[in-house]
Design an enzyme around this catalytic site. Structure first.
Site, PDB file in Angstrom:
ATOM      1  N   HIS A  26       0.830  -1.160   0.034  1.00 17.01           N
ATOM      2  CA  HIS A  26       0.153  -0.006   0.256  1.00 17.01           C
ATOM      3  C   HIS A  26       0.880   1.321  -0.010  1.00 17.01           C
ATOM      4  CE1 HIS A  26      -3.891  -1.791   1.379  1.00 17.01           C
ATOM      5  NE2 HIS A  26      -3.125  -2.903   1.140  1.00 17.01           N
ATOM      6  N   PRO A  27       0.417   2.219  -0.572  1.00 17.68           N
ATOM      7  CA  PRO A  27       1.227   3.616  -0.250  1.00 17.68           C
ATOM      8  C   PRO A  27       1.151   4.031   0.853  1.00 17.68           C
ATOM      9  CG  PRO A  27      -0.940   3.891  -1.495  1.00 17.68           C
ATOM     10  CD  PRO A  27      -0.754   2.690  -1.337  1.00 17.68           C
TER      11      PRO A  27
END
Length: 234
Positions: A98-99
């Site tokens: 995930h960012p």
């Protein structure tokens, strides 16, 4: 109402179990004589095995496994494993990410992904690469129990990862790492010995040669002497 549910019931209780059974039979036939796999172990049809391999109970593997390597119970590994590598119980990797930094505001895939992980998304197009590359574990490695390996990580030949470690960066050859995140504790041998072992690549010797010199594998100096003598004779 009951008649309408018949196709669903057939899929749940007949088609899906039969499909799973057929897949397991195909895998066992394809890898007969090379792979020992527990009834609860899983792999894919496109995975490959060199021989003397094993996948223990409740473990999943997808990739290539070199000769003499095995995976213990409760593992999930997607990637390639070299020869004569030992994977302890509970070792897992995960390729999804995930960012967590700028420019992204949120870690939620509802804003950047079209995969609808929760069945919904606000994203109109894919805004973030969610999957990393499979992991790479070299030859003669020992991954102890309950290790977590981040996607895309490369663990080089001869490395050891202690129990409970979280591996977030590549591990150099013959390093012994541990901790959260994993860091180098020591090396298995001195630099000269490591360089010689990497140069000889003993794991790529013919199986007959390894069988003949199996006792010498318990004395690194003796093994390197034998290999050097072989070089001198050539």
């Amino acid at each position: 109402m009951i008649l309408r549910k018949i196709p669903i019931l057939l899929k749940i209780f007949f088609i899906k179990p039969c499909s799973s059974l057929i897949k397991k039979i195909k895998i066992r036939l394809k890898n007969s004589g090379k792979l020992s796999i527990s009834p609860s172990g899983e792999t894919t049809l496109d995975s490959s095995f060199e021989g003397c391999n094993a996948i223990s109970e409740h473990s999943f593997f997808c990739g290539h496994m070199g000769y003499g390597s095995y995976i213990s119970s409760d593992c999930h590994i997607e990637g390639n494993i070299g020869r004569f590598t030992s994977i302890g119980p509970g070792v897992k990797c995960h390729l999804g990410i995930h960012p967590i930094t700028s420019p992204y505001t949120s870690t939620s895939p509802m804003f950047f992904s079209l995969k609808k992980q929760n069945g919904h998304t606000f994203a109109k197009k894919q805004m973030f690469k969610e999957m990393t590359s499979p992991i790479e574990i070299g030859n003669d490695c020992w991954i102890c129990s309950n290790v977590f390996i981040c996607g895309g990580i490369k663990i080089a030949d001869g490395a050891v990862v202690y129990s409970g470690a979280v591996v977030t960066k590549d591990v150099p050859p013959y390093a012994v790492v541990g901790g959260v995140p994993a860091s180098i504790i020591k090396y298995r041998f001195d630099k000269k010995t490591i360089d010689l072992l990497l140069k000889t690549e003993w794991w790529n010797k013919p199986i007959s040669w390894l069988q003949r010199h199996s006792e010498s594998m318990n004395n690194v100096e003796e093994l390197l002497s034998i290999i050097q003598d072989n070089f001198d004779e050539q």
